[in-house]
Design a protein around this motif. Structure first.
Motif, PDB file in Angstrom:
ATOM      1  N   ALA A   1     -10.040  10.440   2.480  1.00 35.38           N
ATOM      2  CA  ALA A   1      -9.543  10.135   1.134  1.00 35.38           C
ATOM      3  C   ALA A   1      -8.021  10.225   1.049  1.00 35.38           C
ATOM      4  O   ALA A   1      -7.384   9.468   0.304  1.00 35.38           O
ATOM      5  N   ASP A   2      -7.425  11.118   1.829  1.00 33.99           N
ATOM      6  CA  ASP A   2      -5.968  11.334   1.785  1.00 33.99           C
ATOM      7  C   ASP A   2      -5.263  10.262   2.620  1.00 33.99           C
ATOM      8  O   ASP A   2      -4.790  10.510   3.732  1.00 33.99           O
ATOM      9  N   LYS A   3      -5.168   9.063   2.060  1.00 34.01           N
ATOM     10  CA  LYS A   3      -4.639   7.924   2.813  1.00 34.01           C
ATOM     11  C   LYS A   3      -3.150   8.063   3.128  1.00 34.01           C
ATOM     12  O   LYS A   3      -2.674   7.554   4.141  1.00 34.01           O
ATOM     13  N   ASP A   4      -2.396   8.726   2.255  1.00 36.64           N
ATOM     14  CA  ASP A   4      -0.956   8.849   2.503  1.00 36.64           C
ATOM     15  C   ASP A   4      -0.604  10.123   3.276  1.00 36.64           C
ATOM     16  O   ASP A   4       0.582  10.433   3.458  1.00 36.64           O
ATOM     17  N   ASN A   5      -1.647  10.862   3.708  1.00 33.12           N
ATOM     18  CA  ASN A   5      -1.438  12.084   4.503  1.00 33.12           C
ATOM     19  C   ASN A   5      -0.492  13.074   3.827  1.00 33.12           C
ATOM     20  O   ASN A   5       0.301  13.753   4.483  1.00 33.12           O
ATOM     21  N   SER A   6      -0.613  13.165   2.505  1.00 31.87           N
ATOM     22  CA  SER A   6       0.271  14.060   1.757  1.00 31.87           C
ATOM     23  C   SER A   6      -0.252  15.489   1.701  1.00 31.87           C
ATOM     24  O   SER A   6       0.466  16.404   1.292  1.00 31.87           O
ATOM     25  N   GLY A   7      -1.499  15.684   2.079  1.00 30.94           N
ATOM     26  CA  GLY A   7      -2.095  17.015   2.006  1.00 30.94           C
ATOM     27  C   GLY A   7      -2.723  17.312   0.663  1.00 30.94           C
ATOM     28  O   GLY A   7      -3.272  18.399   0.461  1.00 30.94           O
ATOM     29  N   THR A   8      -2.639  16.346  -0.269  1.00 26.89           N
ATOM     30  CA  THR A   8      -3.286  16.490  -1.578  1.00 26.89           C
ATOM     31  C   THR A   8      -3.980  15.180  -1.940  1.00 26.89           C
ATOM     32  O   THR A   8      -3.630  14.116  -1.427  1.00 26.89           O
ATOM     33  N   LEU A   9      -4.971  15.280  -2.839  1.00 23.46           N
ATOM     34  CA  LEU A   9      -5.692  14.097  -3.304  1.00 23.46           C
ATOM     35  C   LEU A   9      -5.335  13.821  -4.756  1.00 23.46           C
ATOM     36  O   LEU A   9      -5.386  14.724  -5.600  1.00 23.46           O
ATOM     37  N   THR A  10      -4.996  12.567  -5.029  1.00 23.77           N
ATOM     38  CA  THR A  10      -4.726  12.145  -6.399  1.00 23.77           C
ATOM     39  C   THR A  10      -5.994  11.546  -6.998  1.00 23.77           C
ATOM     40  O   THR A  10      -6.991  11.324  -6.299  1.00 23.77           O
ATOM     41  N   VAL A  11      -5.940  11.249  -8.299  1.00 27.26           N
ATOM     42  CA  VAL A  11      -7.087  10.650  -8.985  1.00 27.26           C
ATOM     43  C   VAL A  11      -7.465   9.327  -8.334  1.00 27.26           C
ATOM     44  O   VAL A  11      -8.643   9.041  -8.093  1.00 27.26           O
ATOM     45  N   LYS A  12      -6.471   8.496  -8.016  1.00 27.25           N
ATOM     46  CA  LYS A  12      -6.751   7.187  -7.425  1.00 27.25           C
ATOM     47  C   LYS A  12      -7.392   7.330  -6.048  1.00 27.25           C
ATOM     48  O   LYS A  12      -8.331   6.607  -5.705  1.00 27.25           O
ATOM     49  N   GLU A  13      -6.910   8.258  -5.249  1.00 25.14           N
ATOM     50  CA  GLU A  13      -7.477   8.453  -3.911  1.00 25.14           C
ATOM     51  C   GLU A  13      -8.928   8.917  -3.993  1.00 25.14           C
ATOM     52  O   GLU A  13      -9.770   8.506  -3.186  1.00 25.14           O
TER      53      GLU A  13
END
Length: 579
Positions: free
Chosen positions: A389-401
């Motif tokens: 789910a973490d497509k941008d590899n930011s370490g957090t999940l947003t609503v869109k993800e």
């Protein structure tokens, strides 16, 4: 030269138009053997090309609900289908209690399996035999055909397979209680129902003999049903109606000595139903004079006595005339042996994944009562789900993800949807918001630990499906649909994302849809529990039961026979012949 020119012209015509084949053969008979050889060689090539690639062999073990449902829905033109079963018919088992008392005749609820095969495309083979060993390493099954039950002569043979569908059901579970196997009747097969019917009439005939005292008559007319589930309760209700409506007129001198007793180890009967239905059934049985013993467990059954125990009374015995054992299902020996081979020896039934594939085996599927789905837990895959789910590899999940993988998430883990429903939440975002406190849905952003915390209790909704005809039939239909589109989905998979690995699963996982359940309680009354917590009890539910069970018959032949039997019973009563 003219002959050579003629030969060339005919050859070209033959190559261009295969319709000239017969003409060429006739002419060849008059002109020599060379042309005959040419025509024969050409016809062999045409024959070989018409056959196409060899079809995969699908072997189906069993003709119960799951096996028959699979066979009926399978596109048999795509496979070489072979069916193996010790019985050459499908039986509508929910009506077995009706067969025990003559409400419905045994032949009215069975459909010959060859009638079903005859309506299918392609050639389907059937062998009336028993599979006694499965050899997954060599992809074959060992079968035997017994000419007669006590003949002692058997004929064994091997059948190879590419795909094996195990649908052999289960047997009655005796819990290794002494004497049950030897002295009790079971109610799993048509033959069981016929034996019970003869036994009931034998009990009444013995009780009517002139040389018996009253205690002996009471013993012969004491009918014991062990198990307060749907089968046991329905049989007790059918037996009560048979005795009060029909046998009371034929055996007036002994009718008053009849005792029907239901023994249940739990505190209530019909525990798989809503409490309102369970309570109504208990009250109705008390009004009808059916003795209900809850909280009692049977510890031994002898030829003349049944021994039971409870916390309040301790252990005691009482005489009986006939006992019916209906306390659940056990595993067949061939499945026990197979589970030991594949490392599942500590299980009660075969473990399959969500696609009904036997875990640890290639090309083997199991459906119906002989298997249960081992649903994968969300907590086991939290890290992989988060990573996908973490497509941008930011370490957090947003609503869109989260929304991007939500459909695949719910499809792969059905317990999530059940958990949200139990918490009265419409989406996973509400669950995450609840774990985050006061954050709004739009502002939700969670790290892996917060994600794990929010989903900790989701797996509490993982439930084992009940061993019912409804589940088995749906599994058979689902598996047939998968087989029908197996080739297409190899290139275009339709399943959810693989959270472990890449790509998508080939098929959507199996999802059971509950359409409700019935409990006939005698006296033209039934209880119905339908989706949406809709409960109906009484005479109207009995007529709903009639219509549903008539519509669920597998052919118009059995449908008309069952309706005819019900009509005859209303007009003439039940048949009491001891046949």
């Amino acid at each position: 030269m003219r002959f050579a020119s003629f030969f060339d012209e005919v050859s070209r015509a033959f190559r261009d138009r295969t319709a000239f084949f017969k003409l060429v053969v006739i002419m060849a008979g008059a002109s020599g053997g060379g042309l005959v050889a040419y025509a024969d060689a050409r016809s062999d090539l045409d024959l070989a090309s018409s056959h196409g690639p060899t079809k995969k062999k699908v072997v189906i073990l069993g003709t119960g609900w799951a096996g028959t449902s699979f066979l009926r829905n399978l596109d048999s033109s795509l496979y070489d289908v072979q069916v193996i079963s010790p019985r050459n018919y499908f039986a509508f088992t929910p009506l077995l209690p009706s067969v025990t008392c003559g409400t419905v005749e045994a032949r009215s609820i069975v459909e010959p399996i060859r009638n079903i095969m005859r309506k299918k495309k392609g050639e389907i083979k059937f062998w009336e035999a028993e599979c006694f060993k499965i050899d997954p390493a060599n992809k074959r099954v060992h079968c035997r055909y017994t000419t007669a039950p006590n003949s002692g002569w058997t004929d064994e043979f091997l059948v190879n397979y590419d795909y094996l569908v195990i649908a052999i059901g289960a047997r009655a579970n005796t819990f290794n209680i002494p004497g049950v196997e030897e002295n009790c009747h079971f109610l799993k097969e048509v033959e069981d129902a016929q034996k019970i019917r003869r036994s009931v009439m034998d009990c009444f005939e013995r009780a009517s003999l002139p040389n018996l005292d009253e205690d002996e008559r009471k013993k012969n007319l004491h009918f014991v049903i062990v198990g307060g589930g749907p089968t046991g309760v329905e049989f007790a209700a059918e037996l009560h109606d048979f005795v009060s409506e029909d046998l009371s007129k034929l055996y007036p001198s002994v009718y008053g000595l009849v005792k029907i007793e239901v023994i249940e180890a739990g505190e209530h009967i019909l525990t798989m139903f809503d409490k309102r239905i369970s309570r109504f059934a208990e009250e109705k049985f008390q009004r009808d004079g059916i003795d209900l013993k809850t909280g009692f467990r049977v510890v031994k059954v002898s030829e003349k006595e049944i021994t039971m125990a409870s916390k309040s009374t301790g252990e005691f015995s009482e005489p009986y005339g006939m006992a019916v054992w209906s306390t659940g299902i056990g595993t067949r020996p061939v499945i026990v042996d197979f589970m030991k081979q594949i490392g599942q020896g500590n299980r009660r039934v075969l473990a399959t994944d969500e696609w009904l594939r036997v875990c640890g085996c290639d090309g083997i599927y199991a459906v119906g009562d002989c298997a249960s789905i081992s649903q994968r837990k969300v907590v086991e895959d939290i890290a992989e789900i988060f990573r996908i789910a973490d497509k941008d590899n930011s370490g957090t999940l947003t609503v869109k993800e989260i929304q991007d993988v939500l459909e695949d998430f719910c499809m792969r883990y059905p317990q999530l949807e059940l958990y949200l429903k139990s918490k009265r939440m419409s989406s996973i975002l509400e669950l995450l918001k609840d774990s985050k406190g006061d954050a709004t849905k739009e502002a939700i952003e969670v790290d892996i630990e917060e994600f794990r915390k929010a989903l900790t209790d989701v797996d509490s909704q993982v439930k084992t499906l009940p061993a019912t005809a409804q589940v088995a039939a749906q599994q058979g239909s689902y598996l047939a649909r998968c087989f029908n589109k197996m080739k297409d989905t190899e290139e275009h998979p339709e399943g959810p994302l693989r959270f472990r690995g890449s790509g998508r699963h080939q098929f959507r996982p199996f999802r059971y849809k509950h359409f409700g359940q019935f409990a006939p309680l005698g006296g033209e009354q039934a209880a119905a529990q339908l989706p949406g917590d809709w409960i109906s009890i009484g005479h109207s539910s009995q007529w709903l039961w009639y219509s549903v069970y008539a519509s669920k018959q597998v052919s118009w032949r059995t449908r008309l026979l069952v309706i005819s039997d019900w009509t005859k019973r209303f007009i003439f009563g039940r048949d009491s012949s001891c046949m």
